[in-house]
Design a protein around this motif. Sequence first.
Motif, PDB file in Angstrom:
ATOM      1  N   MET A 215       0.840  -1.203   0.000  1.00 39.24           N
ATOM      2  CA  MET A 215       0.000   0.000   0.000  1.00 39.24           C
ATOM      3  C   MET A 215       0.864   1.237   0.000  1.00 39.24           C
ATOM      4  O   MET A 215       1.975   1.198   0.510  1.00 39.24           O
ATOM      5  N   CYS A 222      -4.155   5.138  -4.775  1.00 38.95           N
ATOM      6  CA  CYS A 222      -3.108   4.580  -5.642  1.00 38.95           C
ATOM      7  C   CYS A 222      -3.478   3.255  -6.294  1.00 38.95           C
ATOM      8  O   CYS A 222      -2.999   2.944  -7.375  1.00 38.95           O
ATOM      9  N   GLY A 223      -4.333   2.480  -5.667  1.00 38.13           N
ATOM     10  CA  GLY A 223      -4.737   1.215  -6.280  1.00 38.13           C
ATOM     11  C   GLY A 223      -3.677   0.128  -6.214  1.00 38.13           C
ATOM     12  O   GLY A 223      -3.848  -0.946  -6.784  1.00 38.13           O
ATOM     13  N   GLY A 224      -2.593   0.392  -5.504  1.00 37.18           N
ATOM     14  CA  GLY A 224      -1.528  -0.603  -5.388  1.00 37.18           C
ATOM     15  C   GLY A 224      -1.950  -1.825  -4.589  1.00 37.18           C
ATOM     16  O   GLY A 224      -1.432  -2.912  -4.778  1.00 37.18           O
ATOM     17  N   ARG A 226      -4.599  -3.527  -4.709  1.00 30.25           N
ATOM     18  CA  ARG A 226      -5.741  -4.278  -5.254  1.00 30.25           C
ATOM     19  C   ARG A 226      -5.535  -5.775  -5.073  1.00 30.25           C
ATOM     20  O   ARG A 226      -4.446  -6.305  -5.254  1.00 30.25           O
TER      21      ARG A 226
END
Lengths: 298, 482
Positions: A215, A222-224, A226
């Motif tokens: 994260m 950021c969508g990291g 997911r």
Amino acid sequence: MFKIIHAEFLAPGIKRFVIEAPRIARKQKPGQFVILRIYEEGERIPITIENSNPERGTINIVVQAAGKTTNLLNSLETGDSILDVVGPLGKPSEIANYGTVVVVGGGVGTAMAYPTAAALKRAGNRVLSIVGARNKELVILEPEMRAVSDALMITTDDGSYADKGFVTDKLRQLIDNGTRIDLVVAVGPIVMMKAVAEVTRKENIHTVVSLNPIMIDGTGMCGGCRVMIDGKSEFACVDGPEFDAHKVDFAVLVQRNSMYRDAEQRSMAEFTNAQKTASGDEAHACTATSGARQGEQR
Amino acid sequence: MSTTAKKSANPLLPKERIKVPRQLMPEQPAEVRAHNFEEVNLGYSAELAQQEALRCLECAKPTCTDNCPVGIDVKEFVQRIVIGDFLGAAAKIREANVLPAVTGRVCPQEDQCEGKCLLSKKVKPLGIGYLERFVADYEQRMGTHVVPNIPPTGKKVAVVGSGPSGLTVAGDLIQKGHKVRVFEALHEIGGVLVYGIPEFRLPKQIVREQIDYMREMGVEFETDVVVGRTVTIDELLEEEGYDAVYIGTGAGLPQFMNVPGEHFNGVYSANEFLTRINLMKAYKFPVYDEPMLDLHGKDVAVIGGGNTALDAIRSALRLGARKAYVIYRRSDAEMPARAEEVHHARQEGIDFQMLTAPVEFLSDDKGWLTAARCVRMELGEPDASGRRRPVPKEGSEFDLPLSVAVIAIGTSANPIVQSTTPGLGTNKRGYIQASEETQRTTRKGVFAGGDIVTGSATVILAMGAGRRAATSIHEYLTTGDW
């Protein structure tokens, strides 16, 4: 700056910090986490909140040394400060009276499972807790877990304390003994959560796991983080971190958490070397063995 | 304003002005800048600025101002440049715009002030953006910000989010004598200006200077506060004593294409990719701890045709990418990015794969990206947006080898504030409902603007919303009427 007002090791490599963070203390609910950054050049990492005290304006976090940042964090002492602490992040655990709930905590994941177990107990559930660790020294929060559980079972991988085996052995036993289980909550290393999910899937027992992917911001930007849930992308920071264990694609989680392994190992190696040079004494080098992520450690 | 018939300071007759060529912006050579993060544009000198300013036709009804989302009095500030009163020019801009050094760099002028410039009917439009940037930088170099002394009103406003719209609200309201505190979720102030827009387009030092100026004026900032989680809107109003709240939380969750393989290692959202670079300085690893994938010698593509897409791919190029592609499903004409950025990107050697769309990502057996499977498109009938709809060409499938793919196809509403604020109305897509005129939401005392209301847009449109909100917040605080 967020001041550390108390710091103590719970086990080798696992440290609890009491941090002055009045805003977070007021709002924290079980299942939530913080993201912190120790110093200007530091990375942002998600860390478990074990407890909070709204009156004193403090939160407790529990950190297992794994990579550079967590090792650096664990070198901090009472009176030191952390540059940024933001939270509480993520959706809180869904607390209700389910009936009988089995709470499973693996390693440092026990720190995240504990507030959820306590809240479930307060909500009137019969709470059966299973705590697993590699060995005796790494069993944490035993008295705390015992205080909020109707029964507490402990396993160690090497049998150096309580029963030798894995948390899934105890879970299996409960099921085989005919214990009616309405919900299982499991927080720990990915392999453990996956194993728990496999056991309960066959029995059709609703199971919730808390995921800890990579994260950055923790607010959905950021969508990291997911993760694949039921074949669809969801963000652990805003849609989670708790998800239905039977819908989680654990293989994707393991794969995505490996994305920066090379960089993490390099950071850790440089950090260890710097420590050795600074102390001139290998005995002071950290106890951690690799650049594994906090999420994989617990 | 245009109503006062002032004698022009411009020595040239209108027909002579048209003959003065538009002054070129000095820039780093493409082959040099493709390998560094220094700003591309170097800025006008005073001479160039004064020469350019001479071109202004001083229209009786300036369409440039009408087409500026914050209504900058362009004619007046340009005249001040003509006579060499650069600080006066800066002060004129500041009446309407609290971030001139930012907007002078990132506004899509061709769609706004310059797009409607009378000169553009015959020759190139006046370089309004370049002139704005010149005076803002001049003012900064002189260090002569005037900190106005305003009697306090005793009212307190909370601003949620420190991006362009929040900063505009804060800057405007502090000058009206209200106490203003800005809450930011990240550890740095500036929102998209610090995590999104790269150094080579907007140096972070410029943003810091603008924010320092706001601090001098009395604006308070608190980082590490996620409103909705750390504190709610209701708590700000009821327990912390704020008289009004402005929500400017920005774009939100990155969208993905929902094609197979988007979870492979090496596939990023543009937000993550740019945040690692700009906010976390991952490209300076291991001096900075946040890691990112090493792009040296790698083939990288961005999917999308907006400013964010170009920011991402031009960053990848600067980080050593061997091939740097833009994959866009429509054609040049439909690209939403600023014209100057597209021009700069082409100069730098970005490979534009137009009318192309990925349908799947491919990986090795460990889950690392190896290629994007793409199809070529052709333009069909216009769709709901009025643009011609891209339709896949049969049999056009091909694999583009890639190590990193960055998805820059837009964002959807971040739900954190909405889901924790009872009674705050949202639209079908989850964005906050706010009046276009006053930026009022459905909750008394709560205003909203920028991307959290409109969906992804530009810095200047967010600032425009901030201006309107500041005006109506001031009115609300003064009259108490809702």
